[in-house]
Every structure is written in C-alpha cells, then in structure tokens.
Scaffold this motif. Structure first.
Motif: not given
Length: 248
Positions: A78-85, A90-93, A101-106
């Motif tokens: 399985t491939r783990l993809v870690v992304g930020t924008v 604000r940094v969104k992860l 999936s795990f998604e949050t705005e810091l």
C-alpha cells in the motif's frame, strides 16, 4: 490545572514549526517499520509557507497518531501519500493510505513567517560565508537527505530537501536556492531531466553510483558543474560546494 494544559504556559512554549521538516523527521523515524510492512511513501508537500506557530511536541504527537492510524493494518504494498497545501494562509494536511484517509487544516496552529535565523555554530574547518547560502538536496533516499541536511546546516547553509523529481520541482518553484545537489537516478525521472526542467542552474553537483566516461559526459552535458561518485566524503562535497560558490 497543570503546566501542560495551562493556556499561558502553552502560549509561552509556542514557536514556529516547519511542518514539512517535521513530517520528514517522523517518516524517517518510521522508515524501518514502513519498509518491513512492504509499504511505500510519496510526499506531495505543496504548502507555500509550511511554518505554523504552536508547540512542536504537541504537533508531532498529533501527526504521529494520524500516521499510525493510517499505517496500522494497511496491506502490503500500500502507498502512503502525504500532502500539504496552503489555503487562506493555513496549512492543510491530507494523508491517504489505501482506502483510509486523514485530512485536517492546522487551524489550531497559527500560520506565521519562518523564524529569524538563529546564530549559526560553525565548525572551525567549515567555510565562513558572508551570507547564508541555500542548498537544494535531491535524493530518493530520505536518510541521505537527512544526513546532508544535518551536516550542511552545521556548516552554515540553509538546506532544502526533496526525494523525487516532482517534489524537487515543487520546492524549486516556491523557494530560491544557490546550489543544487542531485542524485542522477530518481524514482520518477532523473537528475538530467531535473536540470532541464530547472533551466540548468549554474551551480549544480551530480551524485551518482556510476562513473564511466559516457555517464560523466552525459552528466556534464546536462549542465552539472561537478560530478561526485557515491559514496562521497562530506569533505569532498563541502569543497565542491565552496568551489562553485567562489565562482559566482
């Protein structure tokens, strides 16, 4: 109320944290277990300003928990993809592993400018630079990137890191650098392709495991000013960087 939960104490401990550097650090710590599980990691760190204000240990604990939740029980391969924008300063992860999936705005960490450089401790044998120079290190081995970052930062350089062609182009598109150090073999391309995409930066050093005359000629033709064969000594690498900067 203890010191950990006291808002005033937490505010006093708050500092500027580089989310990208912290994510790389955490993944480096987890590298052995990720490899053992047959999993892969892709970084898509696109936040233009990845620094947030907060408690580093608290943020690390938060990110650690999110990664562990995704990786636990994930199928082999399985491939783990870690992304930020960056969204509204604000940094969104977003982290994805298979169907999870795990998604949050810091939002609990206030976005801020990077901190002012702290006084640099330079070894007696290191070159003393008139101003801080930035080095972009590109290598698919995250351990190599981490090692060169530690060594070069101790020598007074600012270091940017990337582990793929795509990540290197992202970093180069958002931050300037003085010297490029790139492995020739990358998982999604090559150092030669990277040079072409970057417009052949003047100060570039190629790292490679091969040293045939044909390979060296191809590397030189791509615009690399220096060619070093792995394993390369750190003294040799520092000398190569210093020589390039003197010719600026």
């Amino acid at each position: 109320m203890n010191a950990r939960t006291d808002p005033k104490t937490r505010e006093a401990r708050a500092s500027s944290v580089d989310v990208h550097a912290l994510l790389r650090e955490i993944l480096l710590d987890k590298k052995a277990s990720i490899i053992a599980a047959g999993q892969q990691v892709s970084l898509e760190l696109n936040a233009r300003r990845p620094h947030v204000k907060g408690e580093r240990d608290t943020l690390r604990e938060f990110l650690d928990h999110g990664l562990d939740t995704l990786l636990t029980g994930a199928a082999q391969g399985t491939r783990l993809v870690v992304g930020t924008v960056t969204i509204d300063h604000r940094v969104k992860l977003r982290m994805v592993c298979g169907e999870r999936s795990f998604e949050t705005e810091l939002s609990t960490f206030i976005n801020t400018d990077p901190p002012a450089p702290s006084p640099l401790v330079v070894a007696p044998s290191a070159p003393v630079l008139a101003g801080t120079r930035t080095v972009l290190v590109v290598d698919d081995d995250i351990d190599t990137v981490a090692l060169l970052r530690r060594v070069l930062e101790r020598r007074g350089y600012e270091v940017l890191g990337a582990t793929s062609l795509a990540e290197a182009l992202m970093v180069a598109g958002t931050q300037s650098f003085d010297v490029l150090i790139s492995d020739v073999g990358l998982p999604d391309g090559s150092g030669v392709e990277l040079m072409d995409r970057l417009g052949r930066p003047h100060h570039a050093i190629a790292l490679t495991g091969v040293s045939s005359e044909e390979d060296i000629a191809r590397i030189r033709a791509a615009g690399f000013r220096q060619h070093l064969t792995k394993p390369v000594s750190l003294t040799t690498l520092e000398s190569a960087i210093s020589e390039l900067l003197k010719s600026a």
